[in-house]
Scaffold this motif. Sequence first.
Motif, PDB file in Angstrom:
ATOM      1  N   PRO A  11     -17.531  15.147   2.101  1.00 41.16           N
ATOM      2  CA  PRO A  11     -17.152  16.195   3.062  1.00 41.16           C
ATOM      3  C   PRO A  11     -16.364  15.663   4.255  1.00 41.16           C
ATOM      4  N   LYS A  12     -16.426  14.360   4.451  1.00 37.76           N
ATOM      5  CA  LYS A  12     -15.778  13.775   5.624  1.00 37.76           C
ATOM      6  C   LYS A  12     -14.280  13.578   5.407  1.00 37.76           C
ATOM      7  N   TYR A  13     -13.904  13.147   4.192  1.00 40.86           N
ATOM      8  CA  TYR A  13     -12.509  12.803   3.933  1.00 40.86           C
ATOM      9  C   TYR A  13     -11.870  13.596   2.786  1.00 40.86           C
ATOM     10  N   PHE A  14     -12.675  14.119   1.867  1.00 42.90           N
ATOM     11  CA  PHE A  14     -12.107  14.602   0.612  1.00 42.90           C
ATOM     12  C   PHE A  14     -12.210  16.117   0.417  1.00 42.90           C
ATOM     13  N   ARG A  51      -7.908  17.010  -4.868  1.00 43.93           N
ATOM     14  CA  ARG A  51      -7.976  17.060  -6.328  1.00 43.93           C
ATOM     15  C   ARG A  51      -8.624  15.815  -6.929  1.00 43.93           C
ATOM     16  N   GLY A  52      -8.543  14.711  -6.241  1.00 44.87           N
ATOM     17  CA  GLY A  52      -9.138  13.470  -6.734  1.00 44.87           C
ATOM     18  C   GLY A  52      -9.337  12.508  -5.586  1.00 44.87           C
ATOM     19  N   ALA A  53     -10.280  11.598  -5.735  1.00 49.33           N
ATOM     20  CA  ALA A  53     -10.539  10.626  -4.671  1.00 49.33           C
ATOM     21  C   ALA A  53     -11.396   9.507  -5.226  1.00 49.33           C
ATOM     22  N   ARG A  54     -11.426   8.416  -4.484  1.00 52.01           N
ATOM     23  CA  ARG A  54     -12.296   7.296  -4.849  1.00 52.01           C
ATOM     24  C   ARG A  54     -12.648   6.510  -3.598  1.00 52.01           C
ATOM     25  N   VAL A  55     -13.809   5.857  -3.641  1.00 52.18           N
ATOM     26  CA  VAL A  55     -14.239   4.928  -2.600  1.00 52.18           C
ATOM     27  C   VAL A  55     -14.555   3.609  -3.281  1.00 52.18           C
ATOM     28  N   LEU A  56     -13.877   2.550  -2.871  1.00 54.12           N
ATOM     29  CA  LEU A  56     -14.021   1.227  -3.491  1.00 54.12           C
ATOM     30  C   LEU A  56     -14.701   0.292  -2.509  1.00 54.12           C
ATOM     31  N   GLY A  57     -15.943  -0.034  -2.777  1.00 55.33           N
ATOM     32  CA  GLY A  57     -16.693  -0.952  -1.935  1.00 55.33           C
ATOM     33  C   GLY A  57     -17.022  -2.226  -2.674  1.00 55.33           C
ATOM     34  N   LEU A  58     -17.448  -3.217  -1.953  1.00 55.94           N
ATOM     35  CA  LEU A  58     -17.786  -4.506  -2.558  1.00 55.94           C
ATOM     36  C   LEU A  58     -19.055  -4.424  -3.397  1.00 55.94           C
ATOM     37  N   ASP A  86     -18.332   1.922   6.717  1.00 57.43           N
ATOM     38  CA  ASP A  86     -17.013   2.415   7.075  1.00 57.43           C
ATOM     39  C   ASP A  86     -16.006   1.280   7.162  1.00 57.43           C
ATOM     40  N   ASN A  87     -16.451   0.103   7.599  1.00 61.21           N
ATOM     41  CA  ASN A  87     -15.530  -1.010   7.792  1.00 61.21           C
ATOM     42  C   ASN A  87     -15.264  -1.783   6.511  1.00 61.21           C
ATOM     43  N   GLY A  88     -16.069  -1.566   5.482  1.00 54.10           N
ATOM     44  CA  GLY A  88     -15.933  -2.382   4.288  1.00 54.10           C
ATOM     45  C   GLY A  88     -15.345  -1.667   3.096  1.00 54.10           C
ATOM     46  N   ALA A  89     -15.484  -0.358   3.025  1.00 56.55           N
ATOM     47  CA  ALA A  89     -15.057   0.368   1.839  1.00 56.55           C
ATOM     48  C   ALA A  89     -13.606   0.827   1.954  1.00 56.55           C
ATOM     49  N   LEU A  90     -12.903   0.799   0.843  1.00 62.53           N
ATOM     50  CA  LEU A  90     -11.526   1.284   0.773  1.00 62.53           C
ATOM     51  C   LEU A  90     -11.566   2.738   0.320  1.00 62.53           C
ATOM     52  N   ILE A  91     -11.040   3.643   1.132  1.00 62.22           N
ATOM     53  CA  ILE A  91     -11.149   5.082   0.896  1.00 62.22           C
ATOM     54  C   ILE A  91      -9.789   5.615   0.474  1.00 62.22           C
ATOM     55  N   LEU A  92      -9.699   6.134  -0.736  1.00 67.98           N
ATOM     56  CA  LEU A  92      -8.423   6.578  -1.300  1.00 67.98           C
ATOM     57  C   LEU A  92      -8.533   8.032  -1.736  1.00 67.98           C
ATOM     58  N   SER A  93      -7.547   8.842  -1.389  1.00 70.32           N
ATOM     59  CA  SER A  93      -7.613  10.266  -1.675  1.00 70.32           C
ATOM     60  C   SER A  93      -6.285  10.773  -2.215  1.00 70.32           C
ATOM     61  N   ASN A  94      -6.370  11.682  -3.182  1.00 71.38           N
ATOM     62  CA  ASN A  94      -5.184  12.368  -3.665  1.00 71.38           C
ATOM     63  C   ASN A  94      -4.654  13.275  -2.546  1.00 71.38           C
ATOM     64  N   LEU A  95      -3.344  13.269  -2.331  1.00 72.81           N
ATOM     65  CA  LEU A  95      -2.768  14.044  -1.236  1.00 72.81           C
ATOM     66  C   LEU A  95      -2.701  15.538  -1.532  1.00 72.81           C
ATOM     67  N   GLN A  96      -2.868  15.924  -2.801  1.00 77.86           N
ATOM     68  CA  GLN A  96      -2.757  17.325  -3.181  1.00 77.86           C
ATOM     69  C   GLN A  96      -4.101  18.031  -3.047  1.00 77.86           C
ATOM     70  N   LEU A 132       0.823  -1.202   0.000  1.00 83.42           N
ATOM     71  CA  LEU A 132       0.000   0.000   0.000  1.00 83.42           C
ATOM     72  C   LEU A 132       0.861   1.258   0.000  1.00 83.42           C
ATOM     73  N   LEU A 133       1.949   1.234   0.798  1.00 82.68           N
ATOM     74  CA  LEU A 133       2.821   2.399   0.876  1.00 82.68           C
ATOM     75  C   LEU A 133       3.438   2.705  -0.483  1.00 82.68           C
ATOM     76  N   MET A 134       3.837   1.651  -1.203  1.00 77.56           N
ATOM     77  CA  MET A 134       4.390   1.851  -2.542  1.00 77.56           C
ATOM     78  C   MET A 134       3.342   2.442  -3.467  1.00 77.56           C
ATOM     79  N   ALA A 135       2.088   1.972  -3.312  1.00 79.66           N
ATOM     80  CA  ALA A 135       1.011   2.493  -4.156  1.00 79.66           C
ATOM     81  C   ALA A 135       0.771   3.967  -3.888  1.00 79.66           C
ATOM     82  N   LEU A 136       0.968   4.385  -2.623  1.00 75.79           N
ATOM     83  CA  LEU A 136       0.748   5.782  -2.272  1.00 75.79           C
ATOM     84  C   LEU A 136       1.814   6.690  -2.868  1.00 75.79           C
ATOM     85  N   LEU A 137       3.036   6.175  -2.927  1.00 77.72           N
ATOM     86  CA  LEU A 137       4.148   7.012  -3.354  1.00 77.72           C
ATOM     87  C   LEU A 137       4.267   7.102  -4.863  1.00 77.72           C
TER      88      LEU A 137
END
Length: 686
Positions: free
Chosen positions: A227-230, A234-241, A141-151, A19-24
């Motif tokens: 509004p909670k995380y993003f 500049r970009g974001a995604r939520v990946l749920g089942l 909250d426990n099932g979805a993967l929350i990904l956000s652009n750091l910029q 995951l850390l590699m994916a972030l960088l």
Amino acid sequence: MASHDRGRIPSYLAAATVLLMALLLPPLASSQWPKCDMTSNFTQNSTYQANIQALSTTIPKNVSSSRTLFAFASVGTVPDIVNALALCRGDINASACGDCVANGFKDAQQLCPYNRVAAVYYDTCYLVFSNKNILSATNGDNGALILSNLQNVTVPVKVFDAAVSILINATAEYAAVNSSRRFGTGEEGFETIDKANPKIYGQSQCRPDMSPADCRSCLADIITYIPKYFTGRRGARVLGLRCNYRYEQYPFFTGPSLLQLPAPSVGEAPSPAPDNVTPPPVGGGSTRNGTVRILAIALPIVAAILAAVVICFRQWRRKSKPVARKASLSYPKNQEAIQTIDSLILDLSTLRAATDNFDESNKLGEGGFGVVYKGILPDNEEIAVKRLSQSSRQGIEELKNELVLVAKLQHKNLVRLLGVCLEEQEKLLAYEYMPNKSLDTILFDPDRSSQLDWRMRFRIVNGIARGLQYLHEDSQLKIIHRDLKSSNVLLDSEFNPKISDFGLARLFGSDQSHDVTNRVVGTYGYMAPEYAMRGNYSIKSDVFSFGVLILEIVTGKRNSVAYDSEHAVDLLSLVWEHWTMGTIVEIMDSSMTSHSPGDQMLKCMHIGLLCVQEDPADIPMMSIVTVMLSSSTVSLQAPSRPAFCIQKSDMNYSGMHTDPYPGVSHSTSRSPMSPNEVSITELEPR
């Protein structure tokens, strides 16, 4: 990208490095986000690993050949059963979809080694396998993967967040209502972001097996994360089942946007946060009051525009398909059911082209409700088209019932309904094509029955059992089929069984155990006695029919044929006679007994007899039946004399007669018999 996965982080520490590699790294098409559950593992070269390997060959093929780019499959039995599902982004082609899912199996076993539950998400697809029922899993909250652009954006945050919220909500509504793939994309003008690329791009998606209402609800839950995380991202995604969305400042999907929204005005503010979400802090009172005024003006306008768009679209659709909307069809009153039907509408011209205008050479068969034709869609997908008789009022009732129920079901052992057409007085249902037709056409054909060796027959028994268990216990609905028989079990190219024909099915409440009807429907020989005699039906009625099916599959004999025996006059009586005499092997199908495991066949006969007991209380649930079939350690109780087991001397008092026409559906003396292959439909309110 930054990841947040509250409540589940300890389970995924093994994937932290990945995951850390994916972030960088910058976002690439090959980006991957694994989720590994280390609480339950399997061992190398185990049955569980073999089942995963089996799915790794079938799931990629199934998902790439699916019209909706979605696939679910299950292999093995408890405790080594593996369920897997895969979904590709709705804009990619079939080949890329299959390749993405195939890579998912490879990466999952590297990133989550020996974990029984694992998921891998990519930009264009995701794969998950588990030993649990993943079809009924929900987001949260426990099932979805929350990904956000750091910029952060360099424009007014409130205006940008408002634009993102409007865009994602619009694509979510499109995905829920207007797409069979439950997929929507859109773009929105925003000139102050970047003069070279002055737009925001968004995408929303749900699993295609979800209803519009479920899809809308799922996306609404995870859209609250904006509004909670993003805020200002500049970009974001939520990946749920079950559902997902994404937005970026660059086009990340292929093809043109399905929605194009105008740029918001500079003064627009973001939509208010839900009650359970803490909004970002704001400045002084004057700013807060100004925001409220803007919201009071902007939100009603946006709502009115969206409502107008939906109304105009529906009016246009009604005008383009006037016959499909005739009131005489008596659509269900339930709004969700109507939306489910709308998502399955097919054009008559498409089905005419697929079947060469219903050419006689494409005819697969004919029953009491009409003719079935083979067809080929423009994407080369083979289908079976049921063309209901225009004069059949029963056909309308069966069609309506089948649409509402089957459209909500998704299981590998249930036939898939692909679409419906109601134009120019035509009533057409399109299903996935089953090249080996129905079970009875092979099982009872002396020249073809040898094609079904015991391995295939046992797989068919297990498949029917799993399909029934899903209907009774595992799906979100509780459904009684009421007409399970060999002709309603279809076989695909690999002889895997799929239960079909839900025209007589009934929906039960979650706490409902039985119901009573004044008109008995179904097929003589498969009906439980309490149903045939008193109209009392329950899930045990289907288990009884399943028991008859098991006995037919093992013996190769029809239940509706008279047998010349000293005591027995029907199949149940014949089996019971040999069971009590200890000669049960004599009535097993001779085309396979010489090379088959006799103990397994004997166990199936035993289970079949337990399923056809006269007292419903003695009949096991389907979940128990599947355990009996899969386990070699479960001890089976001794069966009692089966229902409808009558002596020759009793025939005049039974109120029944032997069916001289195999495959013909009959009712009891409580209601008239139905001619041809027609099961009488109850016209009762639901």
